[in-house]
Design a protein around this motif. Structure first.
Motif, PDB file in Angstrom:
ATOM      1  N   GLY A 164     -11.214  34.069  71.856  1.00 20.87           N
ATOM      2  CA  GLY A 164     -11.656  33.146  70.827  1.00 20.87           C
ATOM      3  C   GLY A 164     -12.574  33.824  69.824  1.00 20.87           C
ATOM      4  N   GLY A 165     -12.350  33.556  68.537  1.00 21.96           N
ATOM      5  CA  GLY A 165     -13.212  34.117  67.501  1.00 21.96           C
ATOM      6  C   GLY A 165     -12.794  35.473  66.998  1.00 21.96           C
ATOM      7  N   ILE A 166     -11.655  36.007  67.494  1.00 19.53           N
ATOM      8  CA  ILE A 166     -11.242  37.354  67.087  1.00 19.53           C
ATOM      9  C   ILE A 166     -10.446  37.329  65.788  1.00 19.53           C
ATOM     10  N   GLY A 167     -10.054  36.130  65.330  1.00 20.17           N
ATOM     11  CA  GLY A 167      -9.383  36.032  64.037  1.00 20.17           C
ATOM     12  C   GLY A 167      -7.889  35.786  64.105  1.00 20.17           C
ATOM     13  N   LYS A 168      -7.401  35.187  65.185  1.00 21.71           N
ATOM     14  CA  LYS A 168      -5.965  34.920  65.329  1.00 21.71           C
ATOM     15  C   LYS A 168      -5.476  33.955  64.256  1.00 21.71           C
ATOM     16  N   THR A 169      -6.215  32.867  64.045  1.00 22.35           N
ATOM     17  CA  THR A 169      -5.814  31.868  63.049  1.00 22.35           C
ATOM     18  C   THR A 169      -5.855  32.466  61.654  1.00 22.35           C
ATOM     19  N   THR A 170      -6.874  33.249  61.363  1.00 23.77           N
ATOM     20  CA  THR A 170      -6.978  33.898  60.058  1.00 23.77           C
ATOM     21  C   THR A 170      -5.776  34.791  59.800  1.00 23.77           C
ATOM     22  N   LEU A 171      -5.385  35.560  60.809  1.00 23.49           N
ATOM     23  CA  LEU A 171      -4.206  36.427  60.688  1.00 23.49           C
ATOM     24  C   LEU A 171      -2.944  35.608  60.447  1.00 23.49           C
ATOM     25  N   ALA A 172      -2.787  34.529  61.205  1.00 20.26           N
ATOM     26  CA  ALA A 172      -1.592  33.695  61.065  1.00 20.26           C
ATOM     27  C   ALA A 172      -1.519  33.081  59.661  1.00 20.26           C
ATOM     28  N   LYS A 173      -2.653  32.655  59.125  1.00 16.19           N
ATOM     29  CA  LYS A 173      -2.673  32.102  57.765  1.00 16.19           C
ATOM     30  C   LYS A 173      -2.284  33.162  56.736  1.00 16.19           C
ATOM     31  N   ALA A 174      -2.816  34.360  56.905  1.00 11.41           N
ATOM     32  CA  ALA A 174      -2.509  35.436  55.960  1.00 11.41           C
ATOM     33  C   ALA A 174      -1.024  35.787  55.996  1.00 11.41           C
ATOM     34  N   ILE A 175      -0.438  35.853  57.190  1.00 13.24           N
ATOM     35  CA  ILE A 175       0.996  36.118  57.318  1.00 13.24           C
ATOM     36  C   ILE A 175       1.802  34.987  56.689  1.00 13.24           C
ATOM     37  N   TYR A 176       1.408  33.758  56.963  1.00 15.16           N
ATOM     38  CA  TYR A 176       2.076  32.587  56.380  1.00 15.16           C
ATOM     39  C   TYR A 176       2.094  32.696  54.854  1.00 15.16           C
ATOM     40  N   ASN A 177       0.960  33.023  54.269  1.00 11.49           N
ATOM     41  CA  ASN A 177       0.874  33.123  52.806  1.00 11.49           C
ATOM     42  C   ASN A 177       1.757  34.228  52.244  1.00 11.49           C
ATOM     43  N   ARG A 178       1.931  35.284  53.029  1.00 13.84           N
ATOM     44  CA  ARG A 178       2.734  36.408  52.547  1.00 13.84           C
ATOM     45  C   ARG A 178       4.223  36.071  52.476  1.00 13.84           C
ATOM     46  N   ILE A 179       4.695  35.147  53.326  1.00 10.12           N
ATOM     47  CA  ILE A 179       6.145  34.966  53.430  1.00 10.12           C
ATOM     48  C   ILE A 179       6.640  33.540  53.190  1.00 10.12           C
ATOM     49  N   PHE A 180       5.740  32.557  52.997  1.00  9.41           N
ATOM     50  CA  PHE A 180       6.192  31.164  52.997  1.00  9.41           C
ATOM     51  C   PHE A 180       7.137  30.846  51.835  1.00  9.41           C
ATOM     52  N   LEU A 181       7.000  31.564  50.712  1.00 12.37           N
ATOM     53  CA  LEU A 181       7.871  31.282  49.574  1.00 12.37           C
ATOM     54  C   LEU A 181       9.324  31.658  49.850  1.00 12.37           C
ATOM     55  N   GLN A 182       9.545  32.432  50.906  1.00 13.83           N
ATOM     56  CA  GLN A 182      10.903  32.887  51.226  1.00 13.83           C
ATOM     57  C   GLN A 182      11.679  31.867  52.057  1.00 13.83           C
ATOM     58  N   PHE A 183      11.080  30.691  52.301  1.00 16.20           N
ATOM     59  CA  PHE A 183      11.722  29.705  53.159  1.00 16.20           C
ATOM     60  C   PHE A 183      12.047  28.404  52.436  1.00 16.20           C
ATOM     61  N   GLY A 184      12.018  28.446  51.109  1.00 13.21           N
ATOM     62  CA  GLY A 184      12.470  27.304  50.327  1.00 13.21           C
ATOM     63  C   GLY A 184      11.787  26.000  50.648  1.00 13.21           C
ATOM     64  N   GLY A 185      10.511  26.044  50.985  1.00 14.39           N
ATOM     65  CA  GLY A 185       9.765  24.823  51.287  1.00 14.39           C
ATOM     66  C   GLY A 185       9.875  24.350  52.714  1.00 14.39           C
ATOM     67  N   CYS A 186      10.724  24.997  53.531  1.00 13.74           N
ATOM     68  CA  CYS A 186      10.887  24.588  54.938  1.00 13.74           C
ATOM     69  C   CYS A 186       9.830  25.268  55.795  1.00 13.74           C
ATOM     70  N   CYS A 187       8.578  24.892  55.582  1.00  9.37           N
ATOM     71  CA  CYS A 187       7.448  25.562  56.240  1.00  9.37           C
ATOM     72  C   CYS A 187       6.517  24.518  56.841  1.00  9.37           C
ATOM     73  N   CYS A 188       5.879  24.909  57.942  1.00 11.15           N
ATOM     74  CA  CYS A 188       4.890  24.017  58.559  1.00 11.15           C
ATOM     75  C   CYS A 188       3.872  24.845  59.324  1.00 11.15           C
ATOM     76  N   PHE A 189       2.604  24.640  59.016  1.00  9.83           N
ATOM     77  CA  PHE A 189       1.510  25.295  59.730  1.00  9.83           C
ATOM     78  C   PHE A 189       0.776  24.214  60.519  1.00  9.83           C
ATOM     79  N   LEU A 190       1.021  24.170  61.836  1.00 11.35           N
ATOM     80  CA  LEU A 190       0.349  23.196  62.694  1.00 11.35           C
ATOM     81  C   LEU A 190      -0.929  23.820  63.238  1.00 11.35           C
ATOM     82  N   SER A 191      -2.052  23.444  62.684  1.00  7.80           N
ATOM     83  CA  SER A 191      -3.321  24.072  63.046  1.00  7.80           C
ATOM     84  C   SER A 191      -3.983  23.369  64.223  1.00  7.80           C
ATOM     85  N   ASP A 192      -4.764  24.158  64.974  1.00  8.18           N
ATOM     86  CA  ASP A 192      -5.629  23.623  66.033  1.00  8.18           C
ATOM     87  C   ASP A 192      -4.872  22.681  66.976  1.00  8.18           C
TER      88      ASP A 192
END
Length: 730
Positions: free
Chosen positions: A227-255
């Motif tokens: 906990g606290g090592i930055g897993k969620t931060t990494l996942a958000k950054a990856i999501y931002n890098r590639i989400f436009l490649q999925f034509g709006g079919c994206c979902c980030f279910l947090s926490d």
């Protein structure tokens, strides 16, 4: 290597977009009518829309400004009116738009305004006439062929036909367009971190994991760590890098962990479906129905799904159990503290989040504390102390940096002194989540290691805790999987802040240290022992080496601690009747013990580990018939010990250390009766002249060290009969 995933410019967000929508249209046809109304409506609902003017069109090709506007838009709307194809600028725009659709995964939405899609597709009617005129104007066959291909491709895209929508009513037509555009542009980048430090390298590592294998496969990637090592931060950054490649079919279910507790799995299934299908026209009544809906509705869609902070298998089972539930090219990202939940993934699909290095830690902390990458000169030393305390954990660095912001050096010193005694509440809260999810057995093992066994040999810890009635192998495996414990062979270690979290849990058991389950703070231990304040609650008492130097106590200090299982009192002077020590002792470390003899009434019946290194002992008077559980005996560096004890009756001893016992001459023949002995070490015992022949009877012995025994001249004749012996140091 597969290169489907396009890398953007920033590690913390999506590629820069200057606007949401680019409008491509023939100005003479619709600027003052349909397109003008559409542009106005888009602006009114907050959609940032680019509409060109004639000054941006120069010569026969579109300008650099228009090129850039197309590239930096998320959606392109192409209004295909009757005279659209007569404009070479419009046709060049269309080619550029479709190139961006291919390369940058942008969304293209064609509008057929008073034209039939078949006319565009086959280039008949006004579209055919326009292309003939372009050929006559010598635009070149290659360029005209590109235009024709672009028109055909655009006509095959899913779009709107005025005659087929809202019975030709433009106002209703525009409303339906606005609704879909909002669904597309509302797929916005996630806020990642105010200072995205230390993300670039792990992002590239994870993208490489995602690029392995066939691009049409459904890829899953697990990100695990404490906990606290930055897993969620990494996942958000990856999501931002590639989400436009999925034509709006994206979902980030947090926490997910807390959302399941609050809402239940059914609501999470609904949320997943609503996000990707862009509709709330249905409800999910049960988890089983939700599973079937996900399989049926998403099976043909290329989706990006992030499941953040998963803590139970049921969450994966109900949301993303099978890759076959999703269309080819889909990506599923899972973050969790519990690596065991990722057992369905291959090793190449799991990323273990790493702590920040010293340079990254300084930058992150300094940014939050000073808004600069490095501290002012007067804060340098304190900054280094806090970075060392934080151990590279991003949560701690961000929390403490923000907490200490705009405080004076004097205040920093006070706060850091307090921090070493009482962990920061926000850090404690996040780390304790992992502890709260453990069963009682595993919690007890965790607290024992945090308070008493950090850095100890795993084998000895397992033997000791098993003797205490715990299922320690299972507990240690769980703690490792949940990133609360690491194996640093042969020892067990914890991140400093995880250890502090465990110790704080014990500290909160009672305001009175003598009534807590474990004592580890030197000053509190002194107060309890000197004041005879111990109670039956105390199960472990650990005093750092030399912390009680010069303090003299009697065994009466331990009289009330009848449930004491673990005792580490190295270099402590204690006198009195040893029978007053707890009969429940499983681990006793008393290095530098002042006793000349280990008496026969020593409480050893349940003892598993006895460490008496560097002690004043001359004689071991233990009755080994009573030592039913003793597995480890360490008498190394006992300079006055002249002979080994009589081991008659011992059945459990597995490890015997007698290294550097400079006065040791006699090895009792009963040593050959130690049927369970695996490790025997006599290194640097310079007065030993021979080994008893009985040593050859040690049928379980695997490791023997007689190195630097300079007076030892010969080995027993039957020495070669020890069939289990694997390592001999001589």
């Amino acid at each position: 290597m597969n290169t489907q995933f396009v890398v953007g410019e920033s590690s913390s967000s999506s590629p820069h977009l200057s606007c949401d929508v680019f409008l491509s249209f023939r100005g003479e046809d619709t600027r003052k009518t349909f397109t003008g109304h559409l542009y106005t409506q888009l602006c009114q609902v907050g959609v940032h829309t680019f509409i060109d003017d004639e000054e941006l069109r120069k010569g026969d090709v579109i300008s650099i400004e228009l090129d850039k506007a197309i590239e930096q838009s998320r959606v392109s709307i192409v209004v295909l009116s009757k005279n659209y194809a007569f404009s070479s600028w419009c046709l060049d725009e269309l080619v550029k738009i479709l190139d961006c659709k291919q390369m940058l995964k942008q969304i293209v939405l064609p509008i057929f305004y008073d034209v039939d899609p078949s006319q565009v597709r086959k280039q008949t009617g006004s579209f055919g006439e326009a292309l003939v005129k372009h050929k006559e104007r010598s635009f070149g066959a290659e360029r005209v062929e590109k235009w024709k291909a672009a028109l055909t491709e655009a006509a095959n895209l899913s779009g709107w036909h005025l005659r087929n929508v809202a019975d030709g009513h433009e106002s209703k037509f525009i409303k339906s367009i606005i609704k879909q555009v909002l669904q597309e542009v509302n797929q916005t980048p996630l806020d990642v971190a105010h200072y995205p430090i230390g993300l670039d390298s792990p992002i590239e590592d994870i993208l490489l994991l995602m690029q392995s294998g066939c691009e049409h496969e459904v890829r899953m990637v697990g990100i695990c760590g404490v906990g606290g090592i930055g897993k969620t931060t990494l996942a958000k950054a990856i999501y931002n890098r590639i989400f436009l490649q999925f034509g709006g079919c994206c979902c980030f279910l947090s926490d997910i962990r807390s959302k399941v507790e609050e809402l239940g799995l059914v609501k999470l299934q609904e949320k997943l479906l609503h996000h990707i299908l862009k509709t709330k026209d249905f409800e999910v009544d049960s988890v089983a129905e939700g599973v079937n809906l996900i399989k049926a509705r998403l099976g043909s869609k290329k989706v990006l799904i992030v499941l953040d902070d998963v803590d139970h298998r049921s969450q994966l089972e109900s949301l993303t159990r099978e890759r076959s539930w999703f269309g080819s090219g889909s990506v599923i990202i899972i973050t969790t503290r519990d690596e065991h939940l990722l057992y369905g993934l291959t090793t190449s699909e799991i990323y273990r989040a790493k702590l920040l290095n010293d340079n990254e830690a300084q930058q992150l902390f300094s940014c939050h504390a000073f808004s600069y990458f490095s501290p002012p000169q007067e804060y340098v030393e304190l900054t280094q102390d806090i970075i060392k305390y934080s151990g590279g954990l991003p949560l701690a660095l961000v929390t403490l940096g923000s907490h200490l912001q705009v405080r004076s050096v004097k205040e920093w010193r006070y706060e850091f002194k307090k921090l070493k005694a009482i962990p920061h509440g926000d850090i404690q809260k996040i780390l304790k989540i992992s502890f709260d999810g453990l069963d009682v057995n595993t919690q007890s093992v965790f607290l024992d290691i945090a308070c008493a066994f950090h850095g100890c040999y795993e084998a000895e810890v397992i033997e000791t805790l098993n003797a205490c009635g715990f299922y320690s192998e299972s507990a240690i495996s769980t703690l490792v999987q949940r990133n609360l414990l690491q194996r640093d062979w042969p020892s067990l270690v914890m991140h400093h802040l995880v250890q502090e979290m465990g110790r704080e849990i014990v500290r909160m058991e009672s305001q009175d240290p003598g009534k807590r389950s474990r004592l580890f703070n030197p000053q509190e231990a002194i107060d309890v022992l000197q004041g005879h304040k111990g109670s039956e609650n105390v199960q472990a008492l650990v005093v750092e080496r030399r912390a009680l130097k010069g303090v003299k106590l009697t065994t009466k200090a331990f009289q009330k601690m009848i449930n004491l299982r673990v005792l580490k009192i190295d270099n402590l002077y204690i006198s009195g009747d040893v029978e007053l020590l707890s009969k429940e002792l499983r681990w006793l470390s008393w290095e530098g013990c002042p006793l000349k003899c280990i008496p026969s009434n020593f409480p050893v019946e349940k003892l598993v580990v006895l460490n008496m290194r560097e002690s004043n002992i001359q004689e071991v008077g233990l009755d080994f018939q009573c030592c039913r559980s003793l597995k480890v005996l360490n008498l190394s560096d006992c300079k006055r010990l002249r002979s080994t004890p009589n081991f008659r009756g011992s059945r459990s001893l597995e490890t015997l250390y007698l290294d550097n016992c400079s006065s040791l001459k006699k090895i009792h023949p009963s040593i050959g009766n130690l049927d369970s002995l695996i490790t025997l070490s006599f290194s640097c015992c310079k007065k030993i002249t021979d080994l008893p022949s009985s040593i050859c009877q040690l049928k379980s012995l695997e490791f023997l060290d007689i190195s630097s025994c300079s007076s030892l001249q010969t080995l027993p004749v039957d020495f070669g009969d020890m069939q289990s012996l694997r390592s001999l140091f001589a």
